[in-house]
Design a protein around this motif. Structure first.
Motif, short mmCIF file in Angstrom:
data_model
loop_
_atom_site.label_atom_id
_atom_site.label_comp_id
_atom_site.label_asym_id
_atom_site.label_seq_id
_atom_site.Cartn_x
_atom_site.Cartn_y
_atom_site.Cartn_z
N THR A 1 0.86 -1.18 0.00
CA THR A 1 0.00 0.00 0.00
C THR A 1 0.91 1.24 0.00
OG1 THR A 1 -0.08 0.40 2.37
CG2 THR A 1 -1.62 -1.23 1.50
N PRO A 2 0.35 2.39 -0.40
CA PRO A 2 1.17 3.60 -0.40
C PRO A 2 1.63 4.01 1.00
CG PRO A 2 -0.78 3.89 -1.78
CD PRO A 2 -0.96 2.60 -1.06
N VAL A 3 1.02 3.44 2.06
CA VAL A 3 1.48 3.77 3.42
C VAL A 3 2.95 3.38 3.57
CG1 VAL A 3 1.09 3.46 5.88
CG2 VAL A 3 -0.82 3.34 4.31
N MET A 4 3.32 2.24 3.01
CA MET A 4 4.72 1.80 3.12
C MET A 4 5.66 2.76 2.43
SD MET A 4 3.80 -1.97 2.19
CE MET A 4 2.59 -2.79 3.16
N ALA A 5 5.19 3.31 1.33
CA ALA A 5 6.00 4.32 0.64
C ALA A 5 6.16 5.54 1.54
CB ALA A 5 5.35 4.70 -0.68
N ALA A 6 5.08 5.89 2.25
CA ALA A 6 5.15 7.03 3.16
C ALA A 6 6.14 6.75 4.30
CB ALA A 6 3.76 7.34 3.72
N VAL A 7 6.11 5.53 4.85
CA VAL A 7 7.07 5.18 5.91
C VAL A 7 8.50 5.33 5.39
CG1 VAL A 7 7.81 3.45 7.58
CG2 VAL A 7 5.50 3.39 6.71
N THR A 8 8.72 4.82 4.17
CA THR A 8 10.06 4.89 3.58
C THR A 8 10.54 6.33 3.52
OG1 THR A 8 9.52 2.96 2.24
CG2 THR A 8 11.39 4.28 1.52
N ILE A 9 9.67 7.21 3.05
CA ILE A 9 10.07 8.62 2.93
C ILE A 9 10.37 9.22 4.30
CG2 ILE A 9 9.29 10.91 2.18
CD1 ILE A 9 10.13 8.85 -0.04
N VAL A 10 9.58 8.86 5.30
CA VAL A 10 9.83 9.37 6.66
C VAL A 10 11.20 8.90 7.15
CG1 VAL A 10 9.09 9.22 9.07
CG2 VAL A 10 7.40 9.61 7.26
N PHE A 11 11.51 7.61 6.93
CA PHE A 11 12.82 7.08 7.33
C PHE A 11 13.97 7.79 6.60
CE2 PHE A 11 12.99 3.79 10.37
CZ PHE A 11 11.76 3.16 10.39
N VAL A 12 13.80 7.98 5.30
CA VAL A 12 14.85 8.63 4.52
C VAL A 12 15.08 10.06 5.04
CG1 VAL A 12 15.45 9.54 2.25
CG2 VAL A 12 14.50 7.24 2.46
N LEU A 13 13.98 10.78 5.26
CA LEU A 13 14.12 12.17 5.72
C LEU A 13 14.79 12.22 7.09
CD1 LEU A 13 10.74 13.79 4.59
CD2 LEU A 13 13.02 14.03 3.57
N LEU A 14 14.40 11.27 7.96
CA LEU A 14 14.98 11.25 9.29
C LEU A 14 16.49 11.01 9.23
CD1 LEU A 14 13.96 11.32 12.28
CD2 LEU A 14 14.32 8.86 12.26
N ALA A 15 16.90 10.01 8.42
CA ALA A 15 18.33 9.70 8.28
C ALA A 15 19.06 10.91 7.69
CB ALA A 15 18.53 8.47 7.40
N ALA A 16 18.47 11.50 6.64
CA ALA A 16 19.12 12.65 6.00
C ALA A 16 19.25 13.81 6.99
CB ALA A 16 18.33 13.07 4.77
N LEU A 17 18.23 14.00 7.82
CA LEU A 17 18.27 15.09 8.80
C LEU A 17 19.38 14.86 9.82
CD1 LEU A 17 16.77 17.64 10.03
CD2 LEU A 17 15.67 16.00 11.54
N VAL A 18 19.40 13.63 10.40
CA VAL A 18 20.39 13.34 11.44
C VAL A 18 21.81 13.43 10.89
CG1 VAL A 18 21.29 11.53 12.93
CG2 VAL A 18 18.83 11.96 12.85
N PHE A 19 22.04 12.77 9.74
CA PHE A 19 23.41 12.76 9.21
C PHE A 19 23.76 14.11 8.60
CE2 PHE A 19 22.34 8.16 9.15
CZ PHE A 19 23.16 7.84 10.22
N GLY A 20 22.76 14.84 8.11
CA GLY A 20 23.00 16.20 7.63
C GLY A 20 23.49 17.09 8.77
N LEU A 21 22.88 16.92 9.94
CA LEU A 21 23.30 17.72 11.10
C LEU A 21 24.72 17.34 11.52
CD1 LEU A 21 20.06 17.83 13.28
CD2 LEU A 21 21.18 19.75 12.13
#
Lengths: 286, 268
Positions: B227-247
């Motif tokens: 379902t598209p919910v899994m795609a949404a989870v994926t994007i949340v995980f990617v953004l979180l990783a990018a935010l943490v490692f970006g910082l």
């Protein structure tokens, strides 16, 4: 000022606490697993304390052999692809201005940290019929209609390389960052073209680092567990899948433990080889 | 390599790394429960479902609790150990550091099976405590490596000067050592936190059927169809990783950390 050894209760505790935690929660679990590999299975439970070599005897079935061979093959294949692409990439990366390097590193570490579930899901979408790259090929006139390319061998290869590529770059980063920049410069001054310089001087002087990276990435790929289950067909399952399957679904913990011990022997031998290879510096200089 | 060739190559690597994320991002916006790219219609309903349905909220809460507690646990082991390694020249500190790195070097399924055998033996199989402690030990490597690097960067002459001026151990730690290692402490915590959030096999082996973390939930849900919910989870995980490692990239020394996190440099 640096005391040779800890003095006082608090100082001793700074070593005692981590030592105790690692002993209880890592060394002991490991010991238990080793012991369980010699125990008998208890139907409906975990294991019966009863010494037997049967698990190791039952290890070498045709299925186990086939799965082991496939695990080694796909891990080696992906390691080769990743190092072939990762070496020139890392070389270019280490020559970039610092700010751009940091941006690339953020992308690489973010991808590396992603759960394998997420990577496998993303690639299965990427290769699906409704949303995948085949739609792009249809638009470019290369295909007649969109196709589904997952699950399959190449889908598995994509997923595995997606996780292994950032790891490869991180393994190659230190030796390439330490490479003396005067070396390629000298080659260029002496008239070598950039490509000749790259293949003779840079690849040549880092041969042992490349070998070490190949083995490290290979060992890393051996651990892949989820990606074969989502992007591969059952014949593409790896040893990690088989071990989990045995432990959880067949609840045969002793056999799973024996498999894991065997698997660890193979992995440790490879990591040991990589470390020896990584230590040897080119040119025989001590 | 010539300029054009270099650009082409780097571009290809970037496309390889980012295109799955772009496609999944597009899929997560579909208006209907279907996986199209480009999306048919645009809606944020799947993100709302992710953060609104208990079915997803419980695994999110589990994952956050496990990640927070286990990365704090990893720090609690790594900080005294790396301090002792820097402060005292004793051989068993070195041996312990090797032990701290070992869980991370083996194929994860082996460590996971060891944990399973252990928790089954002590009778805590299937509890949240088992997941937390297993992750704390499994990920101790990351803060251990970053903190060791942090301690190495402290100029010992400054410490000696402070001691000559009459500072005791506690004052030296508070006024010199701690400020110098703080950013390494934060990086180590962040690495352990993000990796714990994404970890599957250990969490699954020690308590997969009772403590459902987000990766386990996604994998279980995949079996019943996408379902598209899994795609949404994926994007949340990617953004979180990018935010943490970006910082970390912005405020820390990522190139130096990368040099230290790889096995090749640990070996030497």
């Amino acid at each position: 000022m640096i005391a040779e050894r800890p003095q006082g209760a608090l100082a001793r505790l700074t070593l005692l606490y981590p030592a105790a935690v690692l002993l209880v929660f890592f060394v002991i679990p490991f010991g238990i697993m080793l012991a369980v590999s010699f125990f008998r299975r208890e139907p409906g439970g975990f294991y019966l304390v009863e010494f037997s070599l049967a698990n190791y005897g039952n290890l070498f079935t045709a299925l186990f052999g086939r799965v082991l061979a496939f695990s080694l093959l796909i891990s080696a294949f992906c390691a080769l692809l990743c190092v072939a692409a990762g070496f020139p990439f890392t070389y270019l990366l280490t020559r970039m201005p610092r700010r751009r390097q940091v941006v690339w590193l953020v992308i690489l570490v973010s991808v590396l940290s992603l759960s394998a579930v997420i990577v496998a899901f993303a690639w299965s979408i990427m290769l699906s019929q409704t949303a995948g790259v085949s739609n792009l090929f249809v638009r470019l006139g290369l295909l007649d209609r969109p196709q589904s390319w997952s699950p399959g061998f190449w889908a598995l290869t994509c997923g595995m390389c997606y996780v292994a590529f950032p790891y490869t770059v991180l393994v190659l980063y230190p030796p390439l960052a330490r490479l003396d920049p005067h070396l390629p410069e000298a080659a260029r001054t002496l008239g070598a073209s950039p490509l000749v310089t790259f293949f003779t001087v840079i690849v040549g002087s880092l041969r042992s680092a490349i070998v070490a990276a190949l083995v490290m990435v290979f060992a890393f790929n051996l651990g892949t567990y989820l990606i074969p289950q989502i992007l591969g067909k059952p014949q593409h399952w790896t040893l990690s899948v088989l071990i989990t399957d045995e432990a959880i679904y067949r609840s045969n913990l002793p056999l799973a433990a024996a498999m894991a011990v065997f698997f660890m022997g193979v992995s440790l031998a490879l990591v040991g080889m990589a470390m020896l290879g990584g230590r040897r510096r080119p040119g025989g200089a001590a | 390599m010539s300029r054009a060739l270099r650009g082409l190559f780097l571009g290809a690597v970037l496309v390889f790394l980012l295109s799955p994320i772009v496609v999944v991002g597009g899929v997560s916006l579909n208006a209907k429960k279907a996986l199209y790219f480009p999306p048919k219609g645009v809606s944020l309903a799947w993100y709302a479902e992710l953060f609104g349905e208990p079915e997803w909220l419980l695994p999110i809460a589990n994952s956050l609790a496990v990640a927070l507690l286990s990365s704090l646990g990893a720090i609690s082991i790594a900080l005294p150990l790396s301090y002792a390694l820097w402060r005292y020249r004793v051989f068993y500190a070195r041996a312990l550091v090797l032990l701290g790195i070992a869980p991370f070097m083996l194929p994860p399924v082996i460590t996971a099976l060891g944990f399973l055998a252990f928790w089954a033996t002590v009778g805590l199989y299937g509890t949240m405590a088992a997941t937390v402690v297993s992750h704390a030990v499994f990920f101790v490597t990351l803060p251990l490596v970053t903190l060791s690097l942090g301690f190495e960067s402290i100029d010992r002459e400054i410490v000696e000067a402070a001691q000559v001026l009459g500072a005791d151990n506690r004052e030296v730690f508070r006024s010199i050592v701690f400020p110098m290692i703080r950013s390494y402490l934060v990086s180590g915590f962040a690495f352990a936190f993000v990796l714990s959030l994404n970890e599957y096999i250990v969490a699954y082996m020690v308590a997969g059927f009772t403590v459902e973390t987000l990766p386990i939930k996604i994998f279980n849900a995949l079996r019943y169809g996408y379902t598209p919910v899994m795609a949404a989870v994926t994007i949340v995980f990617v953004l979180l990783a990018a935010l943490v490692f970006g910082l970390i990239g912005r405020f820390g020394d990522l190139p130096r950390l990368m040099g230290a996190l790889t096995p090749e440099s640990r070996a030497s």
